[in-house]
Scaffold this motif. Structure first.
Motif, PDB file in Angstrom:
ATOM      1  N   LEU A 317       0.830  -1.202   0.000  1.00 42.18           N
ATOM      2  CA  LEU A 317       0.000   0.000   0.000  1.00 42.18           C
ATOM      3  C   LEU A 317       0.864   1.250   0.000  1.00 42.18           C
ATOM      4  CD1 LEU A 317      -2.268  -1.324   2.865  1.00 42.18           C
ATOM      5  CD2 LEU A 317      -3.038  -1.083   0.492  1.00 42.18           C
ATOM      6  N   GLU A 318       0.432   2.241  -0.757  1.00 43.25           N
ATOM      7  CA  GLU A 318       1.078   3.547  -0.732  1.00 43.25           C
ATOM      8  C   GLU A 318       0.492   4.346   0.419  1.00 43.25           C
ATOM      9  OE1 GLU A 318       3.412   6.490  -1.157  1.00 43.25           O
ATOM     10  OE2 GLU A 318       3.586   4.942  -2.730  1.00 43.25           O
ATOM     11  N   ALA A 319       1.375   4.737   1.357  1.00 40.83           N
ATOM     12  CA  ALA A 319       0.940   5.476   2.542  1.00 40.83           C
ATOM     13  C   ALA A 319       1.417   6.918   2.532  1.00 40.83           C
ATOM     14  CB  ALA A 319       1.431   4.775   3.808  1.00 40.83           C
ATOM     15  N   GLY A 320       2.362   7.248   1.617  1.00 41.37           N
ATOM     16  CA  GLY A 320       2.876   8.614   1.542  1.00 41.37           C
ATOM     17  C   GLY A 320       4.104   8.807   2.419  1.00 41.37           C
ATOM     18  N   GLU A 321       4.945   9.715   1.993  1.00 43.88           N
ATOM     19  CA  GLU A 321       6.136  10.023   2.782  1.00 43.88           C
ATOM     20  C   GLU A 321       5.733  10.592   4.139  1.00 43.88           C
ATOM     21  OE1 GLU A 321       9.162   9.306   2.128  1.00 43.88           O
ATOM     22  OE2 GLU A 321       9.080   8.766  -0.002  1.00 43.88           O
ATOM     23  N   GLY A 322       6.488  10.210   5.150  1.00 41.52           N
ATOM     24  CA  GLY A 322       6.235  10.747   6.476  1.00 41.52           C
ATOM     25  C   GLY A 322       5.076  10.097   7.207  1.00 41.52           C
ATOM     26  N   HIS A 323       4.554   8.991   6.681  1.00 38.56           N
ATOM     27  CA  HIS A 323       3.441   8.310   7.352  1.00 38.56           C
ATOM     28  C   HIS A 323       3.886   7.797   8.715  1.00 38.56           C
ATOM     29  CE1 HIS A 323       4.801   4.116   7.046  1.00 38.56           C
ATOM     30  NE2 HIS A 323       5.303   4.449   5.857  1.00 38.56           N
ATOM     31  N   SER A 324       2.906   7.511   9.563  1.00 42.48           N
ATOM     32  CA  SER A 324       3.231   7.075  10.930  1.00 42.48           C
ATOM     33  C   SER A 324       2.916   5.608  11.177  1.00 42.48           C
ATOM     34  CB  SER A 324       2.464   7.932  11.940  1.00 42.48           C
ATOM     35  OG  SER A 324       1.058   7.809  11.734  1.00 42.48           O
ATOM     36  N   TYR A 325       2.573   4.862  10.126  1.00 46.92           N
ATOM     37  CA  TYR A 325       2.237   3.456  10.318  1.00 46.92           C
ATOM     38  C   TYR A 325       3.467   2.652  10.699  1.00 46.92           C
ATOM     39  CZ  TYR A 325      -2.188   4.698   8.151  1.00 46.92           C
ATOM     40  OH  TYR A 325      -3.382   5.289   7.864  1.00 46.92           O
ATOM     41  N   LYS A 326       3.240   1.607  11.503  1.00 44.61           N
ATOM     42  CA  LYS A 326       4.340   0.769  11.960  1.00 44.61           C
ATOM     43  C   LYS A 326       3.932  -0.696  11.897  1.00 44.61           C
ATOM     44  CE  LYS A 326       2.958   1.504  16.806  1.00 44.61           C
ATOM     45  NZ  LYS A 326       1.736   2.209  16.412  1.00 44.61           N
ATOM     46  N   VAL A 327       4.908  -1.565  11.923  1.00 40.95           N
ATOM     47  CA  VAL A 327       4.646  -2.999  11.910  1.00 40.95           C
ATOM     48  C   VAL A 327       3.759  -3.359  13.104  1.00 40.95           C
ATOM     49  CG1 VAL A 327       5.684  -5.284  12.176  1.00 40.95           C
ATOM     50  CG2 VAL A 327       6.762  -3.589  10.681  1.00 40.95           C
ATOM     51  N   GLY A 328       2.711  -4.128  12.822  1.00 39.26           N
ATOM     52  CA  GLY A 328       1.773  -4.530  13.863  1.00 39.26           C
ATOM     53  C   GLY A 328       0.471  -3.750  13.869  1.00 39.26           C
ATOM     54  N   ASP A 329       0.424  -2.620  13.171  1.00 37.76           N
ATOM     55  CA  ASP A 329      -0.819  -1.844  13.115  1.00 37.76           C
ATOM     56  C   ASP A 329      -1.925  -2.681  12.466  1.00 37.76           C
ATOM     57  OD1 ASP A 329       0.271   0.334  14.330  1.00 37.76           O
ATOM     58  OD2 ASP A 329       0.516   1.528  12.502  1.00 37.76           O
ATOM     59  N   VAL A 330      -3.144  -2.510  12.983  1.00 41.12           N
ATOM     60  CA  VAL A 330      -4.289  -3.302  12.532  1.00 41.12           C
ATOM     61  C   VAL A 330      -5.194  -2.472  11.628  1.00 41.12           C
ATOM     62  CG1 VAL A 330      -6.371  -4.534  13.290  1.00 41.12           C
ATOM     63  CG2 VAL A 330      -4.246  -4.740  14.603  1.00 41.12           C
ATOM     64  N   PHE A 331      -5.613  -3.076  10.509  1.00 45.39           N
ATOM     65  CA  PHE A 331      -6.540  -2.419   9.588  1.00 45.39           C
ATOM     66  C   PHE A 331      -7.819  -3.255   9.469  1.00 45.39           C
ATOM     67  CE2 PHE A 331      -2.546  -0.766   7.319  1.00 45.39           C
ATOM     68  CZ  PHE A 331      -2.543   0.404   8.087  1.00 45.39           C
ATOM     69  N   TYR A 332      -8.931  -2.565   9.378  1.00 45.81           N
ATOM     70  CA  TYR A 332     -10.238  -3.187   9.204  1.00 45.81           C
ATOM     71  C   TYR A 332     -10.722  -2.871   7.788  1.00 45.81           C
ATOM     72  CZ  TYR A 332     -10.144  -3.459  14.337  1.00 45.81           C
ATOM     73  OH  TYR A 332      -9.810  -3.716  15.643  1.00 45.81           O
ATOM     74  N   GLY A 333     -10.810  -3.905   6.949  1.00 41.03           N
ATOM     75  CA  GLY A 333     -11.141  -3.682   5.549  1.00 41.03           C
ATOM     76  C   GLY A 333     -12.512  -4.202   5.163  1.00 41.03           C
ATOM     77  N   ILE A 334     -13.234  -3.411   4.367  1.00 38.65           N
ATOM     78  CA  ILE A 334     -14.497  -3.870   3.804  1.00 38.65           C
ATOM     79  C   ILE A 334     -14.234  -4.350   2.383  1.00 38.65           C
ATOM     80  CG2 ILE A 334     -15.101  -1.469   3.220  1.00 38.65           C
ATOM     81  CD1 ILE A 334     -18.029  -2.288   3.302  1.00 38.65           C
ATOM     82  N   PRO A 335     -14.552  -5.610   2.087  1.00 35.23           N
ATOM     83  CA  PRO A 335     -14.293  -6.132   0.741  1.00 35.23           C
ATOM     84  C   PRO A 335     -15.172  -5.438  -0.300  1.00 35.23           C
ATOM     85  CG  PRO A 335     -14.717  -7.909   2.319  1.00 35.23           C
ATOM     86  CD  PRO A 335     -15.129  -6.631   2.975  1.00 35.23           C
ATOM     87  N   ASN A 336     -14.626  -5.305  -1.502  1.00 39.93           N
ATOM     88  CA  ASN A 336     -15.459  -4.803  -2.589  1.00 39.93           C
ATOM     89  C   ASN A 336     -16.490  -5.854  -2.981  1.00 39.93           C
ATOM     90  OD1 ASN A 336     -15.877  -2.636  -4.682  1.00 39.93           O
ATOM     91  ND2 ASN A 336     -15.542  -4.376  -6.024  1.00 39.93           N
ATOM     92  N   HIS A 337     -16.085  -7.130  -2.947  1.00 33.18           N
ATOM     93  CA  HIS A 337     -17.002  -8.236  -3.252  1.00 33.18           C
ATOM     94  C   HIS A 337     -16.886  -9.259  -2.136  1.00 33.18           C
ATOM     95  CE1 HIS A 337     -18.743 -11.128  -6.529  1.00 33.18           C
ATOM     96  NE2 HIS A 337     -19.545 -10.963  -5.498  1.00 33.18           N
ATOM     97  N   VAL A 338     -17.898  -9.332  -1.303  1.00 35.32           N
ATOM     98  CA  VAL A 338     -17.794 -10.144  -0.095  1.00 35.32           C
ATOM     99  C   VAL A 338     -17.996 -11.635  -0.354  1.00 35.32           C
ATOM    100  CG1 VAL A 338     -20.221  -9.992   0.626  1.00 35.32           C
ATOM    101  CG2 VAL A 338     -18.422 -10.170   2.359  1.00 35.32           C
ATOM    102  N   CYS A 339     -18.798 -11.998  -1.359  1.00 34.67           N
ATOM    103  CA  CYS A 339     -19.128 -13.417  -1.564  1.00 34.67           C
ATOM    104  C   CYS A 339     -17.892 -14.277  -1.812  1.00 34.67           C
ATOM    105  CB  CYS A 339     -20.141 -13.570  -2.688  1.00 34.67           C
ATOM    106  SG  CYS A 339     -21.610 -12.532  -2.507  1.00 34.67           S
ATOM    107  N   PRO A 340     -17.052 -13.964  -2.811  1.00 35.51           N
ATOM    108  CA  PRO A 340     -15.859 -14.785  -3.001  1.00 35.51           C
ATOM    109  C   PRO A 340     -14.817 -14.577  -1.911  1.00 35.51           C
ATOM    110  CG  PRO A 340     -15.879 -12.988  -4.579  1.00 35.51           C
ATOM    111  CD  PRO A 340     -17.207 -12.970  -3.883  1.00 35.51           C
ATOM    112  N   THR A 341     -14.898 -13.460  -1.191  1.00 31.95           N
ATOM    113  CA  THR A 341     -13.978 -13.256  -0.069  1.00 31.95           C
ATOM    114  C   THR A 341     -14.296 -14.237   1.051  1.00 31.95           C
ATOM    115  OG1 THR A 341     -13.628 -10.916  -0.581  1.00 31.95           O
ATOM    116  CG2 THR A 341     -13.187 -11.612   1.677  1.00 31.95           C
ATOM    117  N   VAL A 342     -15.582 -14.405   1.376  1.00 33.53           N
ATOM    118  CA  VAL A 342     -15.985 -15.362   2.408  1.00 33.53           C
ATOM    119  C   VAL A 342     -15.507 -16.758   2.047  1.00 33.53           C
ATOM    120  CG1 VAL A 342     -17.975 -16.500   3.480  1.00 33.53           C
ATOM    121  CG2 VAL A 342     -17.953 -14.009   3.215  1.00 33.53           C
ATOM    122  N   ALA A 343     -15.552 -17.087   0.755  1.00 29.62           N
ATOM    123  CA  ALA A 343     -15.158 -18.429   0.314  1.00 29.62           C
ATOM    124  C   ALA A 343     -13.677 -18.711   0.516  1.00 29.62           C
ATOM    125  CB  ALA A 343     -15.528 -18.617  -1.156  1.00 29.62           C
ATOM    126  N   LEU A 344     -12.896 -17.682   0.810  1.00 29.49           N
ATOM    127  CA  LEU A 344     -11.465 -17.864   1.046  1.00 29.49           C
ATOM    128  C   LEU A 344     -11.156 -18.254   2.493  1.00 29.49           C
ATOM    129  CD1 LEU A 344     -10.186 -14.753  -0.948  1.00 29.49           C
ATOM    130  CD2 LEU A 344     -10.040 -17.148  -1.660  1.00 29.49           C
TER     131      LEU A 344
END
Length: 371
Positions: A317-344
């Motif tokens: 992911l592109e976060a931009g210069e000077g971002h504050s993200y670090k290893v271990g940070d948690v992201f909550y993502g909404i799938p664009n297509h949930v049906c085949p995502t659930v199947a994974l």
């Protein structure tokens, strides 16, 4: 005090990622909204391809829904396992599936099974196998109303096939099935006009069959995009599926529908490959890898992140210069297509009041459960 975002998981440190997480309260809200949009629950035949779990399907049963649609024998068996009274296999079975369908009918006699056909060849084989098994299989003719993948175009060929089915032992024609998933214009007025145009020949077929002396055919029609339109027709069964979990794709193009996202993918930052980039554990195996890379997932707590690369286990992911993200940070993502995502995922973890409370196994993501 500012209220915490609805999706936050207080005990997320105990959750390995990538993970599918489910919010039962939102699932129940979506089911209640679905019922309110149609009024008569007997006209609902939701598709379980999205949820693939006994637990989510039981919530539909508990809400008074008695008819269901599915795409695989495993999904049909899952529904029978929880006592679903009426299950339509919305697929034309090959001979191997016919044997399995007939075995299901014998193993679960309290469930009313049916399937689709669009050719006399398939129907004849099914008829022979059903007669040998001492069974009669209710069938719907699959209509092609614009998806151009299965079914036959509404017209004289349908009338001929319906009459041929009526003469075959072992099968019984009961209705017409049409899926108009290609109609998804974000303008509801345009979508309604296109939907009405696609439905008109289906209605005409039904009236013609009735005029020829057949019992009034059951019409099973539509999916999520056209559900609000077909819900207003008093004589059809509607079969949306995505409503139960919803996703970013439909949230964007179907603004008139108020379903809530109820399934997310949770991921973590696992590396900082460049000064402006981060890498999370959300590869092709963890989010439906279809469509444009930029739109596969939207992070609710980091919407500015832009996907620039993806492989089996990684998403850069592109976060931009000077971002504050670090290893271990948690992201909550909404799938664009949930049906085949659930199947994974073999399981989804339930989140209630900010805590992980259990899991719903996606038992019918497997091709075979027991039959």
């Amino acid at each position: 005090m500012e209220q915490a975002p609805w999706y936050l998981i207080d005990d997320v440190a105990q959750l390995d990622t990538p993970a599918l997480v489910l919010y039962p309260d939102r699932v129940k809200h979506n089911i209640a909204l679905l019922k309110s949009m149609i009024g008569d629950v007997s006209r609902l035949r939701p598709h379980v391809k999205t949820n693939k779990s006994r637990e989510a399907s039981r919530l539909l049963l508990e809400a008074g829904i008695r008819k269901f649609k599915c795409a695989t024998i495993a999904e049909a068996e899952m529904l029978a396992m929880i006592g679903a009274p009426d299950v339509l296999l919305a697929y034309q079975p090959n001979e191997a599936k016919m044997h399995r369908l007939l075995a299901l009918m014998k193993a679960y006699p309290d469930t009313h099974f049916s399937c689709l056909v669009d050719t006399i060849t398939t129907a004849t084989t099914l008829s022979e196998l059903a007669v040998a098994a001492g069974l009669v299989v209710p069938v719907y003719i699959d209509l092609n109303v614009g998806m151009n993948r299965t079914g036959i175009a509404p017209g004289g060929a349908v009338l001929t096939l319906y009459s041929e089915l009526d003469q075959l032992p072992g099968v019984r024609p009961v209705g017409l099935h049409a899926y108009d998933g290609h109609l998804r214009n974000s303008d509801l007025a345009i979508r309604t006009s296109e939907c009405d145009a696609a439905f008109w020949p289906v209605q005409l077929l039904s009236e013609t069959l009735t005029a020829r002396g057949f019992a009034k055919p059951v019409i099973v029609i539509g999916g999520s995009p056209t559900f609000p339109i077909h819900a207003k027709r008093p004589d059809v069964e509607c079969s949306p599926g995505t409503f139960i979990y919803w996703d970013k794709g439909y949230q964007t193009i179907l603004p008139e529908q108020g379903f809530l996202p109820a399934a997310l993918v949770v991921s973590r930052v696992i590396s900082l490959p460049e000064s402006s980039k981060i890498c999370v554990d959300l590869g092709h195996k963890s989010i439906a890898p279809e469509g444009d890379l930029l739109s596969r997932v939207t992070f609710l707590n980091a919407p500015e992140l832009k996907a620039v690369g993806q492989s089996e286990e990684h998403l850069v992911l592109e976060a931009g210069e000077g971002h504050s993200y670090k290893v271990g940070d948690v992201f909550y993502g909404i799938p664009n297509h949930v049906c085949p995502t659930v199947a994974l995922y073999e399981r989804g973890y339930t989140i209630e009041n900010g805590l992980t409370t259990g899991e719903w196994l996606a038992v019918s993501r497997d091709r075979v459960i027991t039959i």
